[in-house]
Scaffold this active site. Sequence first.
Site, PDB file in Angstrom:
ATOM      1  N   LYS A 111       0.827  -1.207   0.000  1.00 39.84           N
ATOM      2  CA  LYS A 111       0.000   0.000   0.000  1.00 39.84           C
ATOM      3  C   LYS A 111       0.863   1.259   0.000  1.00 39.84           C
ATOM      4  CE  LYS A 111      -4.403  -1.640   1.681  1.00 39.84           C
ATOM      5  NZ  LYS A 111      -5.450  -1.553   2.703  1.00 39.84           N
ATOM      6  N   LYS A 192      -9.142 -12.075  -7.671  1.00 40.16           N
ATOM      7  CA  LYS A 192     -10.287 -12.029  -6.756  1.00 40.16           C
ATOM      8  C   LYS A 192     -11.225 -10.886  -7.094  1.00 40.16           C
ATOM      9  CE  LYS A 192      -9.427 -11.463  -2.383  1.00 40.16           C
ATOM     10  NZ  LYS A 192      -9.226 -11.554  -0.918  1.00 40.16           N
ATOM     11  N   LYS A 195     -13.299  -4.829  -4.077  1.00 34.18           N
ATOM     12  CA  LYS A 195     -13.965  -3.539  -3.934  1.00 34.18           C
ATOM     13  C   LYS A 195     -13.416  -2.622  -5.012  1.00 34.18           C
ATOM     14  CE  LYS A 195     -14.808  -3.641   1.017  1.00 34.18           C
ATOM     15  NZ  LYS A 195     -14.255  -3.416   2.346  1.00 34.18           N
TER      16      LYS A 195
HETATM   17  P1  AMP Z   1     -12.002  -6.698   1.868  1.00 33.36           P
HETATM   18  O1  AMP Z   1     -13.072  -6.394   0.874  1.00 33.36           O
HETATM   19  O2  AMP Z   1     -10.710  -7.043   1.213  1.00 33.36           O
HETATM   20  O3  AMP Z   1     -11.886  -5.684   2.966  1.00 33.36           O
HETATM   21  O4  AMP Z   1     -12.430  -8.040   2.594  1.00 33.36           O
HETATM   22  C1  AMP Z   1     -13.447  -8.185   3.560  1.00 33.36           C
HETATM   23  C2  AMP Z   1     -13.698  -9.676   3.750  1.00 33.36           C
HETATM   24  O5  AMP Z   1     -14.253 -10.253   2.557  1.00 33.36           O
HETATM   25  C3  AMP Z   1     -12.427 -10.494   4.053  1.00 33.36           C
HETATM   26  O6  AMP Z   1     -12.731 -11.486   5.009  1.00 33.36           O
HETATM   27  C4  AMP Z   1     -12.092 -11.139   2.731  1.00 33.36           C
HETATM   28  O7  AMP Z   1     -11.421 -12.351   2.851  1.00 33.36           O
HETATM   29  C5  AMP Z   1     -13.455 -11.349   2.081  1.00 33.36           C
HETATM   30  N1  AMP Z   1     -13.330 -11.272   0.619  1.00 33.36           N
HETATM   31  C6  AMP Z   1     -12.959 -10.169  -0.086  1.00 33.36           C
HETATM   32  N2  AMP Z   1     -12.961 -10.424  -1.405  1.00 33.36           N
HETATM   33  C7  AMP Z   1     -13.340 -11.720  -1.556  1.00 33.36           C
HETATM   34  C8  AMP Z   1     -13.563 -12.578  -2.691  1.00 33.36           C
HETATM   35  N3  AMP Z   1     -13.400 -12.132  -3.934  1.00 33.36           N
HETATM   36  N4  AMP Z   1     -13.942 -13.844  -2.466  1.00 33.36           N
HETATM   37  C9  AMP Z   1     -14.135 -14.290  -1.208  1.00 33.36           C
HETATM   38  N5  AMP Z   1     -13.961 -13.546  -0.098  1.00 33.36           N
HETATM   39  C10 AMP Z   1     -13.574 -12.273  -0.256  1.00 33.36           C
END
Ligand code: AMP
Length: 327
Positions: A111, A192, A195
């Site tokens: 980051k 993946k 967001k």
């Molecule tokens: P984040 O959006 O990276 O802040 O992630 C929030 C939660 O969502 C975390 O527990 C991640 O592991 C899960 N997560 C984020 N993106 C994915 C994805 N594409 N598939 C499965 N789990 C996800």
Amino acid sequence: MTRVFSGIKPTGNVHLGNLLGALVHWVDDQHRADSIYCVVDLHALTVPQDPAELRETTVRLAQLLLAVGLDPEVCTLFVQSHVSAHSELAWLMECTAAFGELSRMTQFKDKSAKSGFVSGGLFTYPALMAADILLYDATHVPVGDDQRQHVELTRDLAERFNARYGATFVIPEATYPRAGARVMDLQDPTSKMSKSEDGAPGTILVLDDPKAIEKKIKRAVTDTEVEVRYDVAAKPGVSNLLSILGAATGRTPDEAAVGYTQYGPLKADTAAAVIELLAPVQARFAELAADPGETQRLLAVGAAKARELADATLARARDQIGLLPPG
Ligand code: AMP
Ligand code: TRP
């Protein structure tokens, strides 16, 4: 006793990956263990935020978590900044962490390399995350793979503090979602789903309307074969659709593949299943969004429950480290 703690940052929009990879497990866990979930607004401040937008995103995320099925009568749901013990214990954790240790965090390296303004908070963020977890004597911390290093650091800090000042913290353990819960980007099925800005064609948002969902799934990248089969290496796009269809209908991707010989019907059924999965969540969200006072009330109840636990741990830590009790 099992106690679960997890946090989610109020930045960006919640997508299908967050829902299937994390939130549905949070909802499940609340019935199995004493569960505490936190909208980590202080963590959002590691990068500059627009104040009005941060407030809005924080409330919306809380409403979404309620809409997905977190039940404030069953679990504890609160906003991090409503419980001041997080900031206070974070300082003790910063003073327990070594500079070198924080420098080795890969998320900080990634980051900080990407952003122009690197705040001190971005560097010390894992100490705040350790405080989040340790305040509640959490035994289990459900997180995504990218948080593995931060939970490891939390364990190291807890052990170091306990060794220096006497038993204070419970040593937590990270838990990871079951395999297959990884949702990939519809346009780039080897990365993946993440967001991203509104309208990104590869990301399905939990609040996307049915038309948007249909369009995104219809345009999802597949491959030049025609066979419908779950094979992540050879057919990442089709496999992603199968795992989404499976997850949305309570089946494995292989089970979901049965009966399909063409991509068209697979996409149509996947879109229909996702729309059906999200419809009740969107309906509950709309109700909550229409009554912000109720959300405020629920969050105040959550914060009061959290504060009681957090203040007790903070008092213990303050005492052990030698801070003079205030009167
Ligand atoms: P984040 O959006 O990276 O802040 O992630 C929030 C939660 O969502 C975390 O527990 C991640 O592991 C899960 N997560 C984020 N993106 C994915 C994805 N594409 N598939 C499965 N789990 C996800
Ligand atoms: N750092 C986590 C993320 O970016 C969010 C988070 C903050 C968290 N504090 C936490 C997760 C405590 C689990 C436990 O996803």
